[in-house]
Design a protein around this motif. Structure first.
Motif, PDB file in Angstrom:
ATOM      1  N   THR A  60     -29.149  30.399  -7.351  1.00 35.73           N
ATOM      2  CA  THR A  60     -29.809  31.683  -7.032  1.00 35.73           C
ATOM      3  C   THR A  60     -28.825  32.582  -6.295  1.00 35.73           C
ATOM      4  O   THR A  60     -29.215  33.502  -5.598  1.00 35.73           O
ATOM      5  N   LEU A  62     -26.786  34.847  -7.329  1.00 33.86           N
ATOM      6  CA  LEU A  62     -26.784  36.264  -7.722  1.00 33.86           C
ATOM      7  C   LEU A  62     -28.176  36.878  -7.731  1.00 33.86           C
ATOM      8  O   LEU A  62     -28.317  38.083  -7.940  1.00 33.86           O
ATOM      9  N   GLY A  63     -29.196  36.039  -7.537  1.00 39.93           N
ATOM     10  CA  GLY A  63     -30.571  36.540  -7.580  1.00 39.93           C
ATOM     11  C   GLY A  63     -31.498  35.422  -7.996  1.00 39.93           C
ATOM     12  O   GLY A  63     -31.062  34.271  -8.157  1.00 39.93           O
ATOM     13  N   ASN A  95     -26.059  34.799 -17.261  1.00 34.13           N
ATOM     14  CA  ASN A  95     -26.556  35.922 -16.465  1.00 34.13           C
ATOM     15  C   ASN A  95     -25.427  36.567 -15.666  1.00 34.13           C
ATOM     16  O   ASN A  95     -25.375  37.796 -15.517  1.00 34.13           O
ATOM     17  N   ALA A  96     -24.506  35.754 -15.164  1.00 32.20           N
ATOM     18  CA  ALA A  96     -23.377  36.292 -14.392  1.00 32.20           C
ATOM     19  C   ALA A  96     -22.504  37.164 -15.289  1.00 32.20           C
ATOM     20  O   ALA A  96     -22.163  38.303 -14.937  1.00 32.20           O
ATOM     21  N   LEU A 100     -25.877  40.662 -14.564  1.00 26.43           N
ATOM     22  CA  LEU A 100     -27.265  40.770 -14.103  1.00 26.43           C
ATOM     23  C   LEU A 100     -27.400  40.239 -12.672  1.00 26.43           C
ATOM     24  O   LEU A 100     -26.704  39.284 -12.306  1.00 26.43           O
ATOM     25  N   PRO A 101     -28.310  40.819 -11.912  1.00 27.20           N
ATOM     26  CA  PRO A 101     -28.533  40.323 -10.549  1.00 27.20           C
ATOM     27  C   PRO A 101     -29.460  39.110 -10.566  1.00 27.20           C
ATOM     28  O   PRO A 101     -30.468  39.062  -9.871  1.00 27.20           O
ATOM     29  N   LEU A 102     -29.125  38.139 -11.392  1.00 25.77           N
ATOM     30  CA  LEU A 102     -29.984  36.979 -11.606  1.00 25.77           C
ATOM     31  C   LEU A 102     -29.183  35.690 -11.567  1.00 25.77           C
ATOM     32  O   LEU A 102     -28.029  35.648 -11.992  1.00 25.77           O
ATOM     33  N   ARG A 322     -36.875  44.775 -13.241  1.00 28.38           N
ATOM     34  CA  ARG A 322     -36.398  45.733 -12.238  1.00 28.38           C
ATOM     35  C   ARG A 322     -37.590  46.401 -11.544  1.00 28.38           C
ATOM     36  O   ARG A 322     -38.637  46.598 -12.169  1.00 28.38           O
ATOM     37  N   GLN A 372     -21.771  38.446  -6.214  1.00 33.58           N
ATOM     38  CA  GLN A 372     -22.194  39.822  -6.437  1.00 33.58           C
ATOM     39  C   GLN A 372     -22.171  40.113  -7.921  1.00 33.58           C
ATOM     40  O   GLN A 372     -21.601  39.363  -8.703  1.00 33.58           O
ATOM     41  N   GLN A 373     -22.775  41.258  -8.296  1.00 34.89           N
ATOM     42  CA  GLN A 373     -22.809  41.618  -9.706  1.00 34.89           C
ATOM     43  C   GLN A 373     -21.450  42.132 -10.163  1.00 34.89           C
ATOM     44  O   GLN A 373     -20.694  42.631  -9.353  1.00 34.89           O
ATOM     45  N   GLN A 374     -21.246  42.007 -11.482  1.00 32.40           N
ATOM     46  CA  GLN A 374     -19.989  42.458 -12.063  1.00 32.40           C
ATOM     47  C   GLN A 374     -19.848  43.956 -11.915  1.00 32.40           C
ATOM     48  O   GLN A 374     -20.848  44.648 -11.997  1.00 32.40           O
TER      49      GLN A 374
END
Ligand code: NAD
Length: 374
Positions: A60, A62-63, A95-96, A100-102, A322, A372-374
């Motif tokens: 979890t 990234l989210g 997801n990374a 995505l923030p997931l 979102r 963190q997100q890309q």
């Protein structure tokens, strides 16, 4: 026997009756080959509905973890554990790389899809999901329909891919795959234009058929195969595709091979047959083993890593999660970014002289460790 009698009388069985006979092995998780420091692995059972499920939250960082629920008649609990550990880890990477923030998670329900399904079973699963308080969101996967997910949704908000929201992910996965094919063509042939390119598509299902539509519109020549003759006939009629046999698809004179059916089609038996210079398709787990990424590179074949090129569906699902809600145009714009992500992977793979599959893993790990997100 004691266990049976206790169940009938409604009493809890004596604890000693459940001790395994000597020599019978326990299921191992922490030292399982697929275990990768998963944050949480939850075993769920509900006697009334026959639910036996495993939920694996890999990361979890990234989210909240997001990944589908698969219903499968596993031959053993060990097989189910291996699958859920492997698939949940894969979702973290997918997801990374999709920016995505997931995080990544997955769940499996053990049973025969033809006999086990009931509204009560999916609601029991939903109650288990709810106990995780949103650290994992489930969606559809093999043998799970939007109708099943709607049952889960009756008892928990922690589901995604609902009817009337992001809906069928197939068309979005097809858009991402189409963009991925164009990126691969750009890198390999110096142009993203697919007009006149010959593309061999294996599998004309909910992604493959939409993909063919995009490719045909751009003027690509299609060679197709599927076990479903009706789908093949449709592709021949609508797109002027040439049909070939199931095995013949590997050997055809094509510029690009797009696996859109099964996993593990890139293996010791098939890689040597390929005449295509690019492999780019939506199927999950295309490489039978990690070393097949290097085998493709040795043959000068550019491989678009599966979990990067096929992320359109999850990107679309994420759009629904979102706070501002779902928007198809914004979702499509994000899916189109798969083009640039793949170009970055190809360029770095060249610079470091490594297989693209390995570089994708490294880039995903970098994103995850940055948290963190890309
Ligand atoms: P689907 O079941 O709708 O389509 C698969 C197609 O492959 C079917 O038409 C089937 O008849 C055909 N097929 C099966 N065995 C075959 C064989 N031996 N040779 C040729 N064709 C064969 O599935 P889908 O949703 O289109 O997904 C296709 C692949 O993409 C799967 O590997 C899936 O895991 C992956 N994927 C799908 C999505 C999505 O959004 N649906 C997202 C990511 C990845």
């Amino acid at each position: 026997m004691l266990h049976f009698a206790a169940q009938k009388s409604g009493k809890v069985p004596l604890i000693n009756s459940q001790i395994k006979p000597e020599g019978e092995s326990d299921v191992a998780v922490f030292n399982h080959p697929e275990f990768d420091n998963h944050e949480q692995v939850v075993f769920c059972s509900d006697q009334q509905t026959g639910l036996r499920a495993i939920i694996a939250v890999h990361s979890t960082r990234l989210g909240p973890a997001v990944g589908g629920c698969r219903l499968w008649n596993y031959a053993s609990d060990e097989e189910a554990i291996a699958d859920v550990l492997r698939l949940s880890r894969g979702m973290t990477y997918k997801n990374a790389m999709a920016g995505l923030p997931l995080g990544g998670g997955k769940s499996v329900i053990i049973g025969d899809a033809k006999t086990i399904k009931s509204e009560a079973l999916f609601q029991a699963f939903g109650r288990m999901l709810h106990r995780l308080s949103g650290s994992y969101y489930s969606a559809e996967d093999v043998n799970i329909t939007t109708g099943d997910i709607m049952q889960v949704h009756k008892v928990t908000p922690y589901v995604a891919g609902l009817e009337g929201k992001s809906g069928n992910p197939g068309p979005f996965t097809a858009i991402g795959t189409y963009q991925g094919i164009k990126a691969a063509a750009m890198h390999k042939f110096g142009t993203a234009d697919l007009a006149g390119k010959t593309i061999a598509v294996q599998g004309l299902g909910s992604v493959g058929f939409y993909l063919c539509e995009h490719l045909h519109k751009e003027g690509a020549k299609l060679i197709v195969t599927d076990i479903n003759q009706a789908a093949v006939d449709r592709a021949v009629t609508q797109f002027g595709a040439t049909a070939v046999g199931l095995h013949g698809i590997y050997e055809v004179e094509a510029d690009i091979y797009a696996p859109c059916a099964l996993g593990a089609t890139l293996n010791d038996d098939t890689i040597g047959l390929l005449k295509a210079k690019v492999v780019a398709g939506c199927a999950n787990n295309q490489l039978k083993q990690a070393r097949h990424g290097e085998m493709l590179r040795q043959r000068g074949i550019l491989y678009a890593p599966d979990y990067v090129i096929n992320a359109g569906g999850i990107i679309n699902v994420a759009c629904e999660m979102r706070p501002q809600g779902y928007n198809a145009d914004e979702s499509t714009a994000k899916v189109n970014q798969i083009y640039q992500t793949l170009l970055n992977i190809f360029q770095r793979a060249d610079a470091e002289d490594k297989p693209t599959s390995e570089i994708a893993d490294v880039m995903a790990q970098e994103i995850i460790s940055r948290g963190q997100q890309q």
